[in-house]
Design a protein around this motif. Sequence first.
Motif, PDB file in Angstrom:
ATOM      1  N   LYS A  98      -2.301   2.446  11.409  1.00  0.00           N
ATOM      2  CA  LYS A  98      -2.360   2.327   9.951  1.00  0.00           C
ATOM      3  C   LYS A  98      -1.145   1.614   9.368  1.00  0.00           C
ATOM      4  CE  LYS A  98      -0.339   6.428   7.725  1.00  0.00           C
ATOM      5  NZ  LYS A  98       0.228   5.826   6.494  1.00  0.00           N
ATOM      6  N   LYS A  99      -1.357   1.029   8.214  1.00  0.00           N
ATOM      7  CA  LYS A  99      -0.248   0.440   7.457  1.00  0.00           C
ATOM      8  C   LYS A  99       0.370   1.498   6.550  1.00  0.00           C
ATOM      9  CE  LYS A  99      -0.264  -4.438   6.923  1.00  0.00           C
ATOM     10  NZ  LYS A  99      -0.654  -5.613   6.131  1.00  0.00           N
ATOM     11  N   GLU A 100       1.606   1.231   6.122  1.00  0.00           N
ATOM     12  CA  GLU A 100       2.319   2.151   5.216  1.00  0.00           C
ATOM     13  C   GLU A 100       1.589   2.339   3.890  1.00  0.00           C
ATOM     14  OE1 GLU A 100       6.018   3.061   6.099  1.00  0.00           O
ATOM     15  OE2 GLU A 100       4.616   2.875   7.778  1.00  0.00           O
ATOM     16  N   THR A 101       0.737   1.364   3.540  1.00  0.00           N
ATOM     17  CA  THR A 101       0.033   1.414   2.253  1.00  0.00           C
ATOM     18  C   THR A 101      -0.854   2.642   2.128  1.00  0.00           C
ATOM     19  OG1 THR A 101      -1.662   0.088   3.326  1.00  0.00           O
ATOM     20  CG2 THR A 101      -0.125  -1.081   1.880  1.00  0.00           C
ATOM     21  N   PRO A 103      -1.563   6.461   2.219  1.00  0.00           N
ATOM     22  CA  PRO A 103      -0.787   7.713   2.183  1.00  0.00           C
ATOM     23  C   PRO A 103      -1.201   8.685   3.291  1.00  0.00           C
ATOM     24  CG  PRO A 103      -2.256   7.530   0.259  1.00  0.00           C
ATOM     25  CD  PRO A 103      -2.398   6.264   1.025  1.00  0.00           C
ATOM     26  N   ASP A 104      -0.255   9.537   3.686  1.00  0.00           N
ATOM     27  CA  ASP A 104      -0.491  10.484   4.787  1.00  0.00           C
ATOM     28  C   ASP A 104      -1.671  11.410   4.539  1.00  0.00           C
ATOM     29  OD1 ASP A 104       1.428   9.565   6.434  1.00  0.00           O
ATOM     30  OD2 ASP A 104       2.975  11.005   5.819  1.00  0.00           O
ATOM     31  N   ASP A 111      -0.910   8.445  12.717  1.00  0.00           N
ATOM     32  CA  ASP A 111      -0.431   7.078  12.493  1.00  0.00           C
ATOM     33  C   ASP A 111      -1.579   6.060  12.623  1.00  0.00           C
ATOM     34  OD1 ASP A 111      -0.822   7.329  15.144  1.00  0.00           O
ATOM     35  OD2 ASP A 111       1.267   6.969  15.739  1.00  0.00           O
TER      36      ASP A 111
END
Length: 335
Positions: A98-101, A103-104, A111
């Motif tokens: 996943k990208k940081e864009t 949210p968790d 990840d």
Amino acid sequence: MKTLLLKDSETRSAGKIIKEEGLVVFPTETVYGIGANAFSKNACEKIFIAKGRPQDNPLIVHIYEQNQIYTVAKDFPPKTFDLIEAFWPGPLTLVLPKKETIPDVVTAGLDTVGVRLPNHKTALSFFKEAAVPIAAPSANISGKPSPTTYKMAITAMQGRVNAILDGGDCETGLESTVIAWVQNRHCSNQQGAWTILRPGAVTRDDLYSVLDSYFLHSQENVDQQMLLKSPGTRHPHYKPQAEVRLFTTAQELKNCQEFLNSGWALIALVSEAATKSSIHAERLYLTWKDLARRLYADFSELDEQNVPGILVQCPNEMHGIEEALRNRLLKASAH
Ligand code: TXA
Ligand code: MG
């Protein structure tokens, strides 16, 4: 909460609700989903409340065109784009880094992110209006069968979401195939391979046509540790109110006659044995595909009739849609 009931032409209103951090139930070719802006932590948290969903179960992110994949995922494993080319738009979810864009809360802290581009006109038009990727689980209360008709979606979610978009009946009737790239000791090659986490309408044979055995884990090799990483596979699922029991052969059906005599319903393929043994409330289908398409809707209608139990024919074979059907039926009948 007041829930707007929207026609399939009203995707602009649905898109506006997403921009305002709201929740929209929408149709896909598999099942109805409950969607929020996948970039918004605040909006996605509301999904878990609406569904009563455990926080450790990640959501699938839905996109409307291939290029959007770069806004949510990265470091694409081997064959990713061959799979996309072959099966999108369609019922295949790819679990990707996943990208940081994202949210968790969407990925339950993993990840990776599940990504899917559905094959449904209303869904795609709605996503385009929303102009962001849409995080969405199936639109059922957690543990129950997924809605596959507009009526089921309303029964499940009215009062819990801002709007429900009408898309008629879902074509596949079972949730998408979910696959992930894994690197572990079971791989026949050094690199890793794709593994089926949840079978669906994109079948094992379909995947073999693109991946060959070098890139696709065989069933026996699926690492149980790996499955634990897909929490959706370990929560109770797909259960109607009524008790569900399964049979495979005509003889087994005969042995269950007692249940049918005491008011249980029957869902099965058309056969002499099925026609003979059913008393009432029987739902008989010509093919496994037809049975799969209607399964959750039948569960829902039979629950409305308050039947004490449902006897369902379960496929023996692991080919085609049978693998997915068997997977859902074993969960629906688990105690
Ligand atoms: O057909 C479908 O997939 C429907 C429609 C609405 O698109 N959606 C759906 O979502 O069935 P849901 O949340 O009911 O099921 C998602 C499944 C779960 O088993 C979840 O654990 C798995 O996908 N999943 C999602 N993200 C994952 C990830 N990053 N890693 C492993 N498994 C993941
Ligand atoms: Mg679900």
